[in-house]
Design a protein around this motif. Structure first.
Motif, PDB file in Angstrom:
ATOM      1  N   GLY A 120       0.810  -1.217   0.000  1.00  0.00           N
ATOM      2  CA  GLY A 120       0.000   0.000   0.000  1.00  0.00           C
ATOM      3  C   GLY A 120       0.839   1.261   0.000  1.00  0.00           C
ATOM      4  O   GLY A 120       2.030   1.254  -0.299  1.00  0.00           O
ATOM      5  N   TRP A 121       0.189   2.368   0.364  1.00  0.00           N
ATOM      6  CA  TRP A 121       0.837   3.674   0.363  1.00  0.00           C
ATOM      7  C   TRP A 121       0.859   4.190   1.792  1.00  0.00           C
ATOM      8  O   TRP A 121      -0.137   4.096   2.509  1.00  0.00           O
ATOM      9  CB  TRP A 121       0.039   4.626  -0.515  1.00  0.00           C
ATOM     10  N   GLY A 122       1.967   4.738   2.209  1.00  0.00           N
ATOM     11  CA  GLY A 122       2.032   5.353   3.535  1.00  0.00           C
ATOM     12  C   GLY A 122       3.135   4.780   4.384  1.00  0.00           C
ATOM     13  O   GLY A 122       4.068   4.145   3.877  1.00  0.00           O
ATOM     14  N   TRP A 123       2.993   4.976   5.679  1.00  0.00           N
ATOM     15  CA  TRP A 123       4.038   4.606   6.625  1.00  0.00           C
ATOM     16  C   TRP A 123       3.515   3.593   7.622  1.00  0.00           C
ATOM     17  O   TRP A 123       2.344   3.600   7.975  1.00  0.00           O
ATOM     18  CB  TRP A 123       4.534   5.845   7.362  1.00  0.00           C
TER      19      TRP A 123
ATOM     20  N   VAL B 286       0.854  13.702   9.875  1.00  0.00           N
ATOM     21  CA  VAL B 286       1.196  13.349   8.489  1.00  0.00           C
ATOM     22  C   VAL B 286       2.402  14.162   8.021  1.00  0.00           C
ATOM     23  O   VAL B 286       3.287  13.633   7.336  1.00  0.00           O
ATOM     24  CB  VAL B 286      -0.017  13.544   7.560  1.00  0.00           C
ATOM     25  N   ALA B 287       2.473  15.429   8.397  1.00  0.00           N
ATOM     26  CA  ALA B 287       3.627  16.256   8.023  1.00  0.00           C
ATOM     27  C   ALA B 287       4.917  15.696   8.636  1.00  0.00           C
ATOM     28  O   ALA B 287       5.957  15.648   7.964  1.00  0.00           O
ATOM     29  CB  ALA B 287       3.409  17.698   8.474  1.00  0.00           C
ATOM     30  N   ALA B 288       4.853  15.257   9.887  1.00  0.00           N
ATOM     31  CA  ALA B 288       6.033  14.659  10.524  1.00  0.00           C
ATOM     32  C   ALA B 288       6.439  13.375   9.806  1.00  0.00           C
ATOM     33  O   ALA B 288       7.627  13.131   9.570  1.00  0.00           O
ATOM     34  CB  ALA B 288       5.756  14.385  12.002  1.00  0.00           C
ATOM     35  N   CYS B 289       5.459  12.566   9.442  1.00  0.00           N
ATOM     36  CA  CYS B 289       5.759  11.334   8.699  1.00  0.00           C
ATOM     37  C   CYS B 289       6.354  11.666   7.334  1.00  0.00           C
ATOM     38  O   CYS B 289       7.288  11.003   6.873  1.00  0.00           O
ATOM     39  CB  CYS B 289       4.489  10.502   8.516  1.00  0.00           C
ATOM     40  N   TRP B 290       5.833  12.667   6.682  1.00  0.00           N
ATOM     41  CA  TRP B 290       6.326  13.058   5.361  1.00  0.00           C
ATOM     42  C   TRP B 290       7.771  13.549   5.436  1.00  0.00           C
ATOM     43  O   TRP B 290       8.598  13.209   4.592  1.00  0.00           O
ATOM     44  CB  TRP B 290       5.425  14.142   4.785  1.00  0.00           C
ATOM     45  N   LEU B 291       8.066  14.346   6.460  1.00  0.00           N
ATOM     46  CA  LEU B 291       9.405  14.920   6.592  1.00  0.00           C
ATOM     47  C   LEU B 291      10.434  13.924   7.108  1.00  0.00           C
ATOM     48  O   LEU B 291      11.594  13.957   6.685  1.00  0.00           O
ATOM     49  CB  LEU B 291       9.365  16.128   7.532  1.00  0.00           C
ATOM     50  N   LYS B 292      10.044  13.044   8.033  1.00  0.00           N
ATOM     51  CA  LYS B 292      10.998  12.161   8.688  1.00  0.00           C
ATOM     52  C   LYS B 292      10.819  10.688   8.322  1.00  0.00           C
ATOM     53  O   LYS B 292      11.454   9.829   8.906  1.00  0.00           O
ATOM     54  CB  LYS B 292      10.903  12.318  10.206  1.00  0.00           C
ATOM     55  N   GLY B 293       9.962  10.408   7.362  1.00  0.00           N
ATOM     56  CA  GLY B 293       9.726   9.027   6.963  1.00  0.00           C
ATOM     57  C   GLY B 293      10.265   8.741   5.578  1.00  0.00           C
ATOM     58  O   GLY B 293      10.728   9.638   4.865  1.00  0.00           O
ATOM     59  N   GLU B 294      10.222   7.457   5.212  1.00  0.00           N
ATOM     60  CA  GLU B 294      10.624   7.082   3.856  1.00  0.00           C
ATOM     61  C   GLU B 294       9.703   7.769   2.860  1.00  0.00           C
ATOM     62  O   GLU B 294       8.536   8.001   3.155  1.00  0.00           O
ATOM     63  CB  GLU B 294      10.497   5.569   3.677  1.00  0.00           C
ATOM     64  N   PRO B 295      10.227   8.084   1.686  1.00  0.00           N
ATOM     65  CA  PRO B 295       9.371   8.705   0.675  1.00  0.00           C
ATOM     66  C   PRO B 295       8.177   7.799   0.343  1.00  0.00           C
ATOM     67  O   PRO B 295       8.355   6.610   0.087  1.00  0.00           O
ATOM     68  CB  PRO B 295      10.288   8.862  -0.531  1.00  0.00           C
ATOM     69  N   PRO B 296       6.967   8.349   0.378  1.00  0.00           N
ATOM     70  CA  PRO B 296       5.795   7.521   0.129  1.00  0.00           C
ATOM     71  C   PRO B 296       5.650   7.182  -1.353  1.00  0.00           C
ATOM     72  O   PRO B 296       5.931   8.000  -2.224  1.00  0.00           O
ATOM     73  CB  PRO B 296       4.637   8.389   0.610  1.00  0.00           C
TER      74      PRO B 296
END
Length: 82
Positions: free
Chosen positions: A15-18, A65-75
């Motif tokens: 899927g998509w996301g973290w 979601v912003a924290a996941c976007w900035l500090k997570g793997e590219p979705p």
């Protein structure tokens, strides 16, 4: 020393996301999110002030979601192969 970035939130296998956090910083962000959501539910009771609660919950979720976007793997969409 590895040049590989250390993501707080790894991508889901399907899927998509973290997925669940992989570092303590990610867990801290998730705990703060749920604590603030609980405080919002106590302060702006959903049965008495539903609009205020939904607005605050939406803002908190967008910040998560912003924290996941900035500090997570590219979705991107994943099918489980890599």
């Amino acid at each position: 020393m590895s040049s590989e970035p250390e993501y707080w939130f790894p991508a889901k296998r399907y899927g998509w996301g973290w997925g669940v956090p992989s570092r303590w910083q990610g867990w801290a962000v998730l705990v703060v999110y749920f604590v603030l959501l609980g405080v919002a539910a106590l302060r702006f009771r959903p049965d008495r002030e539903p609009v205020a609660f939904v607005v605050l919950a939406t803002v908190l979720t967008l910040l998560l979601v912003a924290a996941c976007w900035l500090k997570g793997e590219p979705p991107r969409w994943r099918w489980g192969e890599d």
